[in-house]
Design a protein around this motif. Sequence first.
Motif, PDB file in Angstrom:
ATOM      1  N   ILE A  23       0.840  -1.200   0.000  1.00  0.00           N
ATOM      2  CA  ILE A  23       0.000   0.000   0.000  1.00  0.00           C
ATOM      3  C   ILE A  23       0.877   1.253   0.000  1.00  0.00           C
ATOM      4  O   ILE A  23       0.614   2.226  -0.727  1.00  0.00           O
ATOM      5  N   GLN A 319      -2.730   1.626  -7.391  1.00  0.00           N
ATOM      6  CA  GLN A 319      -3.469   1.610  -6.135  1.00  0.00           C
ATOM      7  C   GLN A 319      -4.704   0.720  -6.210  1.00  0.00           C
ATOM      8  O   GLN A 319      -5.033   0.015  -5.252  1.00  0.00           O
ATOM      9  N   ALA A 323      -5.466  -2.484  -3.997  1.00  0.00           N
ATOM     10  CA  ALA A 323      -6.723  -2.598  -3.247  1.00  0.00           C
ATOM     11  C   ALA A 323      -7.426  -3.925  -3.553  1.00  0.00           C
ATOM     12  O   ALA A 323      -7.935  -4.594  -2.640  1.00  0.00           O
ATOM     13  N   VAL A 366      -4.279  -0.727   6.377  1.00  0.00           N
ATOM     14  CA  VAL A 366      -4.369   0.179   5.232  1.00  0.00           C
ATOM     15  C   VAL A 366      -3.952   1.595   5.633  1.00  0.00           C
ATOM     16  O   VAL A 366      -3.219   2.267   4.896  1.00  0.00           O
TER      17      VAL A 366
END
Length: 437
Positions: A23, A319, A323, A366
Amino acid sequence: MIRFVLADLKRLWAGSVVIVLLIALAVALGVGVSLQERALRLGSARAAEKFDLVIGAPGSETQLILSSVFLQPSALPLISGDNLIDLSEDPRVDWAAPVGFGDFHAGYPIVGTTTTLIDRTGSGFAAGHIFDVEGEAVIGSAVDLAIGETITPTHGRLSEGGHAHGGVNYTVAGKLNPTGTPWDRAILVPIQAVWHVHGLGHEEDEDHDHEEEEAGHDGHDHDHVEEAGHHDDEDEHEHGHEGIDPDAPLGEHWHRGAVPGLPAILVKPKTIADAYKLRQEYRGNGQTLAVFPGEVLTSLYATLGDMKKVLAVIAAGAQLLVAAALLLVTVIHVGQRRRQIGALRAFGAPGGAVFGIVWLELFVLVAAGVLLGFALGCAAAQVLSGIFAAERGFGLPVAFAAEDGMLLLVLLAVAAVLALLPAVLAYRQAPAEALRG
């Protein structure tokens, strides 16, 4: 609940670290691009803010600004030196200063100009004084030389096949305070010295000497000058240029027809209206090109903006992939923890508590990745800005803005939403079903 989450993360620390790093790298890419693009805008605008109007030969506006304002080496075509006389006598002009390029010393560009430019755009002297004679030089704050050191100019960079001007030397007379512009890495010398080194401008000197003789001035040893000039001519003949008289006084009041060609003239108009009038006059005559540095930078910013959009799309794609992978991993993780979740429910843990544990655990991972990504992106931008400043001479201020805070909040909100899916799955599991098998 928090202690349970921390204990669980500690037990699964290896997987947690991998998730956080994935992340962080995805977020750092987008944040770094945004910070670097903004820093380049701010740094270049600050570097050009002291120069209102630049006049050069017809050609590339961008190259004219890069060479005359940002001191990037390039062979610019020359304009008539009479333009400098016209601008100096123009009532709409506060000051006009010529610039001449081509020579280097230890990788630093040597720029020929006048005392006017240094007085009007500099920020004062950290040591020493402005050049008073032809053989003196003023250095920028980032030039690694000391007062009194000798500078031997080379025509072009030695690493690129340039050669030294034999018998030509300058002495460092002063060092300027930092300005945050490419001129901090420049060595400034009298423009007449640059002309003389390259065999130009002697006609004006002869006229000037003739006038002094007629007026009966006897303060300068002209025989010495002629002998020195003859000696330099012999030394420099093979390179096609001549020498300088280190002790010759500066002459910054020129006669029409006696000023050699110039690559660029930096102009400070008295008013905004005068600036536009001068720009129009020196832009539409077919012999010169007049540009506002801000205009050229705006077009460059547009190009940078397009590049930023492309990189932003790439960062967003990265990203999204992270995710999606994160969701897949967490759903599988929840499935593997069915027995643990069932045990919690069997021992009386309410469904809301199980929901909160799973949601908080994923959200912490996260959020940690997002915060670490912002830190990595800022650090990367700082490193790149430092490298750029060392090479180009002007700083790129890296700083977070309000829009970066909004991006952080959006990413944390997205993290909160992503954590809902595995939490809902855990909440809906029946204790008996979870413990079965």
